[in-house]
Design an enzyme around this catalytic site. Structure first.
Site, PDB file in Angstrom:
ATOM      1  CG  ASP A 235      -1.920   1.154   1.222  1.00  0.00           C
ATOM      2  OD1 ASP A 235      -2.544   1.394   0.174  1.00  0.00           O
ATOM      3  OD2 ASP A 235      -2.057   1.819   2.257  1.00  0.00           O
ATOM      4  CB  SER A 261      -6.369   3.102   0.418  1.00  0.00           C
ATOM      5  OG  SER A 261      -5.028   3.376   0.055  1.00  0.00           O
ATOM      6  CD  GLN A 311      -4.785   1.320  -2.856  1.00  0.00           C
ATOM      7  OE1 GLN A 311      -4.351   2.378  -3.287  1.00  0.00           O
ATOM      8  NE2 GLN A 311      -4.246   0.702  -1.798  1.00  0.00           N
TER       9      GLN A 311
END
Length: 330
Positions: A235, A261, A311
């Site tokens: 991430d 996110s 994502q």
């Protein structure tokens, strides 16, 4: 990694001490409160960020789930939703802990499923569905070919690139943001981009990049720990890929865009070491309407595709602040 020492996630005193040492260095420390209930007090919030680093929450949630499965079961997929920003401190310097609860949804001979929830001040901030399985072999297999890029030994560390950019003429207009990155807290991740354009270019770039990365230091031989660290790393630089078509050198993107996110998924295809160089290949096929979609692949140096990532995140143009009237002229 054909042979491993006993899993650090087995509940023995000696192994728990070893795991504590590894996790502390990797920002994945957890304190066991009860069966399937854990607490984290050591949280990392990027300088200037609005919340705890999402990758740390992902890695910690996977660590909590990994305690609950058999030693021969390892994660093969995780699906995460970021529900609320995780605040690091309140009243100046008091850390707000995050609690992780693990629901043992299913245990099978080959597959096991877990539902993990992260809570802060009584509110759910994050949820994860994690699936674990035992190792299998099958003669039918295939994979894509690894991109042809310079090896990590021929690439420059990201902090060195940023430091040089601070003194460069092109960096003048966003020196403050770069100094902020250089002086940021150590995340225990080493990064070497295969191209310095992502930090120096003032022209729009294709929403695609490759970065060599690994954890700093040795993680030991517990494969579950390597998976948690890889989830943590996955991430760290993914969402910013969507801003590359915006011309800003090393991006004054944080000032231009609001980014966070929303959901995050990781698939583990085969064994790897997170403390050895992995090539993180990232691209953003589409961005618009306040959202960006990004895909990623992690490759070992010998060309094995070991991790896939997807994502979706918020990438929203910040509205300019309205000019304040000059009251002295009224």
């Amino acid at each position: 990694m054909a042979s491993r020492s006993p899993s650090a996630f087995e509940q023995t005193t000696e192994n728990e001490e070893n795991l504590e040492s590894i996790i502390t260095k990797s920002f994945l420390n957890l304190e066991k409160l009860d069966v399937d209930l854990y607490r984290s007090r050591t949280l990392w919030q990027p300088r200037g960020g609005r919340a705890v680093f999402g990758g740390q929450v992902v890695g910690q949630a996977l660590a909590a789930a990994s305690y609950s499965v058999q030693p021969d079961h390892h994660a093969h997929s995780i699906h995460c939703y970021f529900l609320r920003p995780a605040v690091q401190v309140v009243s100046g310097n008091v850390t707000i802990p995050i609690l992780y609860t693990v629901d043992r949804t299913r245990d099978g001979n080959i597959y096991s499923s877990r539902n993990i929830k992260a809570m802060q001040e009584g509110k759910a901030i994050f949820s994860m569905q994690a699936s674990f399985k035992t190792a299998e072999t099958d003669p039918f297999q295939h994979q894509f070919t690894m991109p042809s890029v310079p090896p990590p030994e021929d690439c420059v560390d990201v902090n060195e690139l940023l430091t040089k950019a601070v003194g460069g003429e092109k960096a003048r207009e966003y020196q403050k943001g770069i100094r902020h990155r250089v002086s940021d807290e150590d995340m225990a991740i080493l990064r070497r981009p295969v191209s310095k354009e992502m930090y120096y270019s003032s022209k729009p770039l294709t929403a695609r990049r490759c970065v060599w990365l690994k954890t700093a230091g040795h993680l030991g031989d517990d494969y579950k720990m390597h998976q948690c660290c890889a989830a943590y790393m996955s991430d760290s630089i993914l969402l910013g890929t969507a801003t590359l078509p915006y011309a800003s050198g090393h991006r004054n993107a944080r000032g231009k865009f609001f980014m966070t996110s929303v959901d995050h998924a990781v698939w583990f295809h085969s064994e790897f070491r997170a403390d050895e160089w992995l090539l993180y290949e990232m691209e953003s096929p589409v961005c618009g309407e306040g959202r960006a979609f990004i895909t990623g692949r992690m490759w070992t140096q010998d060309g094995r595709l070991v991790i896939s990532v997807t994502q979706e995140g918020v990438v929203r143009t910040r509205k300019p602040k309205p000019e304040q009237p000059d009251l002295s002229k009224l």
